[in-house]
Design a protein around this motif. Structure first.
Motif, PDB file in Angstrom:
ATOM      1  N   GLY A  22      26.736  46.959  30.487  1.00 23.52           N
ATOM      2  CA  GLY A  22      27.357  46.307  29.337  1.00 23.52           C
ATOM      3  C   GLY A  22      27.906  44.942  29.682  1.00 23.52           C
ATOM      4  N   GLU A  23      28.874  44.526  28.893  1.00 22.69           N
ATOM      5  CA  GLU A  23      29.475  43.203  29.018  1.00 22.69           C
ATOM      6  C   GLU A  23      30.890  43.333  29.583  1.00 22.69           C
ATOM      7  N   LEU A  24      31.123  42.691  30.731  1.00 25.65           N
ATOM      8  CA  LEU A  24      32.447  42.717  31.354  1.00 25.65           C
ATOM      9  C   LEU A  24      33.108  41.350  31.208  1.00 25.65           C
ATOM     10  N   LYS A  25      34.365  41.345  30.795  1.00 26.06           N
ATOM     11  CA  LYS A  25      35.176  40.133  30.765  1.00 26.06           C
ATOM     12  C   LYS A  25      36.377  40.413  31.644  1.00 26.06           C
ATOM     13  N   LEU A  26      36.503  39.652  32.731  1.00 33.11           N
ATOM     14  CA  LEU A  26      37.492  39.957  33.764  1.00 33.11           C
ATOM     15  C   LEU A  26      38.440  38.789  33.986  1.00 33.11           C
ATOM     16  N   ASN A  27      39.700  39.111  34.284  1.00 30.06           N
ATOM     17  CA  ASN A  27      40.723  38.129  34.631  1.00 30.06           C
ATOM     18  C   ASN A  27      41.047  38.241  36.106  1.00 30.06           C
ATOM     19  N   GLY A  28      41.430  37.123  36.709  1.00 28.12           N
ATOM     20  CA  GLY A  28      41.859  37.137  38.101  1.00 28.12           C
ATOM     21  C   GLY A  28      40.706  37.349  39.056  1.00 28.12           C
ATOM     22  N   ASP A  29      41.006  37.360  40.338  1.00 29.85           N
ATOM     23  CA  ASP A  29      39.986  37.601  41.353  1.00 29.85           C
ATOM     24  C   ASP A  29      39.411  39.000  41.187  1.00 29.85           C
ATOM     25  N   THR A  30      38.098  39.127  41.422  1.00 32.21           N
ATOM     26  CA  THR A  30      37.425  40.413  41.248  1.00 32.21           C
ATOM     27  C   THR A  30      36.581  40.725  42.468  1.00 32.21           C
ATOM     28  N   LEU A  31      36.758  41.924  43.004  1.00 26.76           N
ATOM     29  CA  LEU A  31      36.004  42.425  44.142  1.00 26.76           C
ATOM     30  C   LEU A  31      35.105  43.541  43.628  1.00 26.76           C
ATOM     31  N   LEU A  32      33.782  43.327  43.703  1.00 27.61           N
ATOM     32  CA  LEU A  32      32.834  44.274  43.135  1.00 27.61           C
ATOM     33  C   LEU A  32      32.032  44.925  44.258  1.00 27.61           C
ATOM     34  N   ASN A  33      32.164  46.240  44.390  1.00 27.20           N
ATOM     35  CA  ASN A  33      31.416  47.016  45.377  1.00 27.20           C
ATOM     36  C   ASN A  33      30.348  47.886  44.732  1.00 27.20           C
ATOM     37  N   GLY A  34      30.382  48.039  43.426  1.00 31.12           N
ATOM     38  CA  GLY A  34      29.510  48.971  42.717  1.00 31.12           C
ATOM     39  C   GLY A  34      28.288  48.321  42.116  1.00 31.12           C
ATOM     40  N   ASN A  35      27.779  48.942  41.046  1.00 28.85           N
ATOM     41  CA  ASN A  35      26.557  48.510  40.377  1.00 28.85           C
ATOM     42  C   ASN A  35      26.871  48.113  38.940  1.00 28.85           C
ATOM     43  N   LEU A  48      34.845  35.678  41.873  1.00 29.85           N
ATOM     44  CA  LEU A  48      34.071  36.908  41.830  1.00 29.85           C
ATOM     45  C   LEU A  48      33.404  37.100  43.180  1.00 29.85           C
ATOM     46  N   ILE A  49      33.646  38.247  43.821  1.00 34.37           N
ATOM     47  CA  ILE A  49      33.042  38.551  45.121  1.00 34.37           C
ATOM     48  C   ILE A  49      32.174  39.783  44.970  1.00 34.37           C
ATOM     49  N   LEU A  50      30.874  39.631  45.226  1.00 31.60           N
ATOM     50  CA  LEU A  50      29.941  40.754  45.223  1.00 31.60           C
ATOM     51  C   LEU A  50      29.794  41.225  46.659  1.00 31.60           C
ATOM     52  N   GLU A  51      30.392  42.356  46.970  1.00 32.25           N
ATOM     53  CA  GLU A  51      30.390  42.892  48.332  1.00 32.25           C
ATOM     54  C   GLU A  51      29.008  43.411  48.731  1.00 32.25           C
ATOM     55  N   ARG A  52      28.836  43.751  50.013  1.00 31.54           N
ATOM     56  CA  ARG A  52      27.545  44.185  50.552  1.00 31.54           C
ATOM     57  C   ARG A  52      26.925  45.363  49.807  1.00 31.54           C
ATOM     58  N   THR A  53      27.748  46.261  49.313  1.00 31.90           N
ATOM     59  CA  THR A  53      27.229  47.456  48.633  1.00 31.90           C
ATOM     60  C   THR A  53      26.967  47.218  47.148  1.00 31.90           C
ATOM     61  N   SER A  54      27.227  46.015  46.659  1.00 30.71           N
ATOM     62  CA  SER A  54      27.064  45.746  45.230  1.00 30.71           C
ATOM     63  C   SER A  54      25.610  45.466  44.867  1.00 30.71           C
ATOM     64  N   HIS A  55      25.262  45.868  43.643  1.00 32.70           N
ATOM     65  CA  HIS A  55      23.958  45.577  43.047  1.00 32.70           C
ATOM     66  C   HIS A  55      24.238  45.153  41.614  1.00 32.70           C
ATOM     67  N   VAL A  56      23.926  43.900  41.305  1.00 30.30           N
ATOM     68  CA  VAL A  56      24.196  43.381  39.967  1.00 30.30           C
ATOM     69  C   VAL A  56      22.902  42.831  39.386  1.00 30.30           C
ATOM     70  N   GLU A  57      22.626  43.236  38.140  1.00 31.03           N
ATOM     71  CA  GLU A  57      21.463  42.737  37.414  1.00 31.03           C
ATOM     72  C   GLU A  57      21.953  42.236  36.071  1.00 31.03           C
ATOM     73  N   GLY A  58      21.779  40.933  35.821  1.00 33.24           N
ATOM     74  CA  GLY A  58      22.235  40.380  34.550  1.00 33.24           C
ATOM     75  C   GLY A  58      22.658  38.941  34.685  1.00 33.24           C
ATOM     76  N   ASP A  59      23.714  38.577  33.979  1.00 31.49           N
ATOM     77  CA  ASP A  59      24.202  37.202  33.938  1.00 31.49           C
ATOM     78  C   ASP A  59      25.644  37.148  34.422  1.00 31.49           C
ATOM     79  N   ILE A  60      25.949  36.085  35.157  1.00 31.96           N
ATOM     80  CA  ILE A  60      27.315  35.855  35.621  1.00 31.96           C
ATOM     81  C   ILE A  60      27.752  34.480  35.126  1.00 31.96           C
ATOM     82  N   TYR A  61      28.935  34.439  34.522  1.00 30.70           N
ATOM     83  CA  TYR A  61      29.567  33.199  34.075  1.00 30.70           C
ATOM     84  C   TYR A  61      30.932  33.146  34.752  1.00 30.70           C
TER      85      TYR A  61
END
Length: 92
Positions: A22-35, A48-61
């Motif tokens: 879906g669509e995520l709108k986030l405030n502040g620093d974000t640490l992403l380990n998931g999918n 926005l930090i995409l950690e080693r275990t993260s998998h992201v498919e889509g758009d980042i703004y």
């Protein structure tokens, strides 16, 4: 740190075994380990930090993004885009 001080902190952590679509709108620093499959919008200048275990498919703004994990899609960053040696990036 007092409880009230902790509650005022502005950050997000998404855990390793978390799957979000879906669509995520986030405030502040974000640490992403998931999918994540969908769009991620940082509504302020948080990093926005995409950690080693993260998998992201889509758009980042965002303002700044640092990629250690896997990303596929498009990124619109007004600040720094950093891809580390473990990062895999495909798309725009």
């Amino acid at each position: 740190m007092l409880e009230n001080e902790f509650k005022r902190l502005d950050f997000t952590v998404i855990g390793q075994n978390t799957h979000i679509e879906g669509e995520l709108k986030l405030n502040g620093d974000t640490l992403l380990n998931g999918n994540v499959k969908g769009s991620i919008t940082m509504v302020n200048k948080g990093k926005l930090i995409l950690e080693r275990t993260s998998h992201v498919e889509g758009d980042i703004y965002c303002h700044d993004v640092e990629i250690f994990g896997t990303f596929s899609g498009s990124i619109k960053a007004s600040g720094l885009l950093t891809v580390r040696s473990s990062g895999i990036l495909s798309g725009k």
